[in-house]
Design a protein around this motif. Sequence first.
Motif, PDB file in Angstrom:
ATOM      1  N   ARG A 145       0.793  -1.250  -0.319  1.00  0.00           N
ATOM      2  CA  ARG A 145       0.032   0.448  -0.162  1.00  0.00           C
ATOM      3  C   ARG A 145       0.721   1.327  -0.303  1.00  0.00           C
ATOM      4  O   ARG A 145       0.949   2.164   0.012  1.00  0.00           O
ATOM      5  N   ALA A 146       2.135   1.292   0.560  1.00  0.00           N
ATOM      6  CA  ALA A 146       2.897   2.502   0.637  1.00  0.00           C
ATOM      7  C   ALA A 146       3.085   2.842  -1.057  1.00  0.00           C
ATOM      8  O   ALA A 146       3.565   3.793  -1.592  1.00  0.00           O
ATOM      9  N   PHE A 147       3.146   2.121  -2.033  1.00  0.00           N
ATOM     10  CA  PHE A 147       3.710   2.220  -3.182  1.00  0.00           C
ATOM     11  C   PHE A 147       2.189   1.490  -4.085  1.00  0.00           C
ATOM     12  O   PHE A 147       1.773   1.571  -5.928  1.00  0.00           O
ATOM     13  N   ALA A 148       1.509   1.894  -3.955  1.00  0.00           N
ATOM     14  CA  ALA A 148      -0.747   2.214  -3.902  1.00  0.00           C
ATOM     15  C   ALA A 148      -1.046   2.935  -4.448  1.00  0.00           C
ATOM     16  O   ALA A 148       0.266   4.246  -3.536  1.00  0.00           O
ATOM     17  N   THR A 150      -3.513   4.609  -2.841  1.00  0.00           N
ATOM     18  CA  THR A 150      -4.710   4.567  -1.952  1.00  0.00           C
ATOM     19  C   THR A 150      -3.919   3.454  -1.140  1.00  0.00           C
ATOM     20  O   THR A 150      -3.518   2.983  -0.900  1.00  0.00           O
ATOM     21  N   GLY A 151      -4.383   4.303   0.312  1.00  0.00           N
ATOM     22  CA  GLY A 151      -3.819   3.526   1.539  1.00  0.00           C
ATOM     23  C   GLY A 151      -2.241   3.737   1.925  1.00  0.00           C
ATOM     24  O   GLY A 151      -1.279   4.825   1.669  1.00  0.00           O
ATOM     25  N   GLU A 152      -2.324   2.413   2.875  1.00  0.00           N
ATOM     26  CA  GLU A 152      -0.562   3.262   3.669  1.00  0.00           C
ATOM     27  C   GLU A 152       0.262   1.957   4.187  1.00  0.00           C
ATOM     28  O   GLU A 152      -1.229   0.915   4.952  1.00  0.00           O
ATOM     29  N   TRP A 153       1.209   1.666   4.107  1.00  0.00           N
ATOM     30  CA  TRP A 153       1.547   0.704   4.822  1.00  0.00           C
ATOM     31  C   TRP A 153       1.628   1.333   5.936  1.00  0.00           C
ATOM     32  O   TRP A 153       2.390   2.030   6.769  1.00  0.00           O
ATOM     33  N   ILE A 154       1.568  -0.489   7.626  1.00  0.00           N
ATOM     34  CA  ILE A 154       1.265   0.612   9.138  1.00  0.00           C
ATOM     35  C   ILE A 154       2.039  -0.662   9.436  1.00  0.00           C
ATOM     36  O   ILE A 154       1.708  -1.987   9.182  1.00  0.00           O
ATOM     37  N   ARG A 182       2.774   8.124   7.591  1.00  0.00           N
ATOM     38  CA  ARG A 182       1.489   7.748   7.815  1.00  0.00           C
ATOM     39  C   ARG A 182       0.185   9.578   7.278  1.00  0.00           C
ATOM     40  O   ARG A 182       1.395  10.664   7.825  1.00  0.00           O
ATOM     41  N   ARG A 183      -0.252   9.102   7.050  1.00  0.00           N
ATOM     42  CA  ARG A 183      -1.541  10.605   7.034  1.00  0.00           C
ATOM     43  C   ARG A 183      -2.215  11.222   8.116  1.00  0.00           C
ATOM     44  O   ARG A 183      -2.737  11.765   8.776  1.00  0.00           O
ATOM     45  N   ILE A 184      -1.676  10.384   9.456  1.00  0.00           N
ATOM     46  CA  ILE A 184      -2.243  10.938  10.704  1.00  0.00           C
ATOM     47  C   ILE A 184      -0.625  11.407  10.974  1.00  0.00           C
ATOM     48  O   ILE A 184       0.181  11.360  11.472  1.00  0.00           O
ATOM     49  N   ARG A 185      -0.954  12.351  11.893  1.00  0.00           N
ATOM     50  CA  ARG A 185       0.412  13.118  12.198  1.00  0.00           C
ATOM     51  C   ARG A 185       1.364  13.398  13.562  1.00  0.00           C
ATOM     52  O   ARG A 185       2.481  13.480  13.473  1.00  0.00           O
ATOM     53  N   THR A 186       0.412  12.662  13.769  1.00  0.00           N
ATOM     54  CA  THR A 186       1.760  11.858  15.280  1.00  0.00           C
ATOM     55  C   THR A 186       1.786  10.538  15.188  1.00  0.00           C
ATOM     56  O   THR A 186       2.317  10.084  16.277  1.00  0.00           O
ATOM     57  N   GLU A 187       2.400  10.445  13.781  1.00  0.00           N
ATOM     58  CA  GLU A 187       3.086   8.801  13.727  1.00  0.00           C
ATOM     59  C   GLU A 187       4.359   8.605  12.653  1.00  0.00           C
ATOM     60  O   GLU A 187       4.529   8.467  11.853  1.00  0.00           O
ATOM     61  N   ASN A 188       4.589  10.455  12.524  1.00  0.00           N
ATOM     62  CA  ASN A 188       6.343  11.007  12.260  1.00  0.00           C
ATOM     63  C   ASN A 188       7.117   9.564  12.285  1.00  0.00           C
ATOM     64  O   ASN A 188       7.375   9.225  12.876  1.00  0.00           O
ATOM     65  N   GLY A 244       4.870   4.091   9.785  1.00  0.00           N
ATOM     66  CA  GLY A 244       4.209   3.319   8.852  1.00  0.00           C
ATOM     67  C   GLY A 244       5.107   4.018   7.459  1.00  0.00           C
ATOM     68  O   GLY A 244       4.827   5.889   7.405  1.00  0.00           O
ATOM     69  N   LEU A 245       4.509   4.108   6.048  1.00  0.00           N
ATOM     70  CA  LEU A 245       4.612   5.569   5.295  1.00  0.00           C
ATOM     71  C   LEU A 245       3.583   5.063   4.481  1.00  0.00           C
ATOM     72  O   LEU A 245       2.694   3.941   3.980  1.00  0.00           O
TER      73      LEU A 245
END
Length: 257
Positions: A145-148, A150-154, A182-188, A244-245
């Motif tokens: 999902r980091a290479f898709a 949509t979505g994200e790797w977690i 990640r789209r969540i700002r607290t997970e940098n 994640g990314l």
Amino acid sequence: MTGSLDIQFGSDSSRSFGVSGIAENRTVSILFGDEQNSITHTKGSPIILEAKKGLQIQSDGEQICLFGSNDRRVYFHRDILMNNNFIGNVHDPRSQQDVVNKRYLESKFFKNQTGFIPALHDNIFGKNGFISSASSEKPTGQAFRAFALTGEWIASITTDPIFIQIKCPFPIRIHKIGLRGRRIRTENVKKWTLQGSNDGVDFTDLLIKNSVIDTSLQFYGVTCLETFSYYKLNILEFEGTAPGLNYFQIYSLDPID
């Protein structure tokens, strides 16, 4: 002439022969037949060794190198070990055995600005030969999902090692990468490395960064002199509980025919 000709034989193993007490800007020369074959020193300046037919250095009767000669070149007859130092001001190669400099090498490659990895739909994208994987992944946060689009790797396990990697269908050189957290700002991601490999076991460091990967898309230049099949991003420090990314892309350095 001012100065002293010294021949010293002390009680210890030290012996010296030469001229001492040379006044400033005065010159001393040792001639070997004439001034065209001599050693000359002017105080305050470099020592000059003049050899009309060149200077040949030998060891155990074998020639090591020749400085000068009729064509005023330097000839080496043994390997030169630079001990991790540089050789600079090298011209662009003109013949088959000329040394290649960095400028010339880079001029023979095109810095592709289109991402090399297509949009993946699974970790094993058999159609194009790309394989994505990670140290761990959540059921809805798989590595691909980091290479898709949509979505994200977690990552589901946050103990070392934490990484995501892509295996390419063939080895390539890259000149930059694109990353977004990640789209969540607290997970940098706070500290990370990029590595390359050709067997998935032995990796070479390409980037070591104390640079935050947040919700914005960021690009990082990579000096990569080798081709690699695997590119891996290791997360060393992060904020929050689930790093994640959202985006991971590599940009190829393509040879120009």
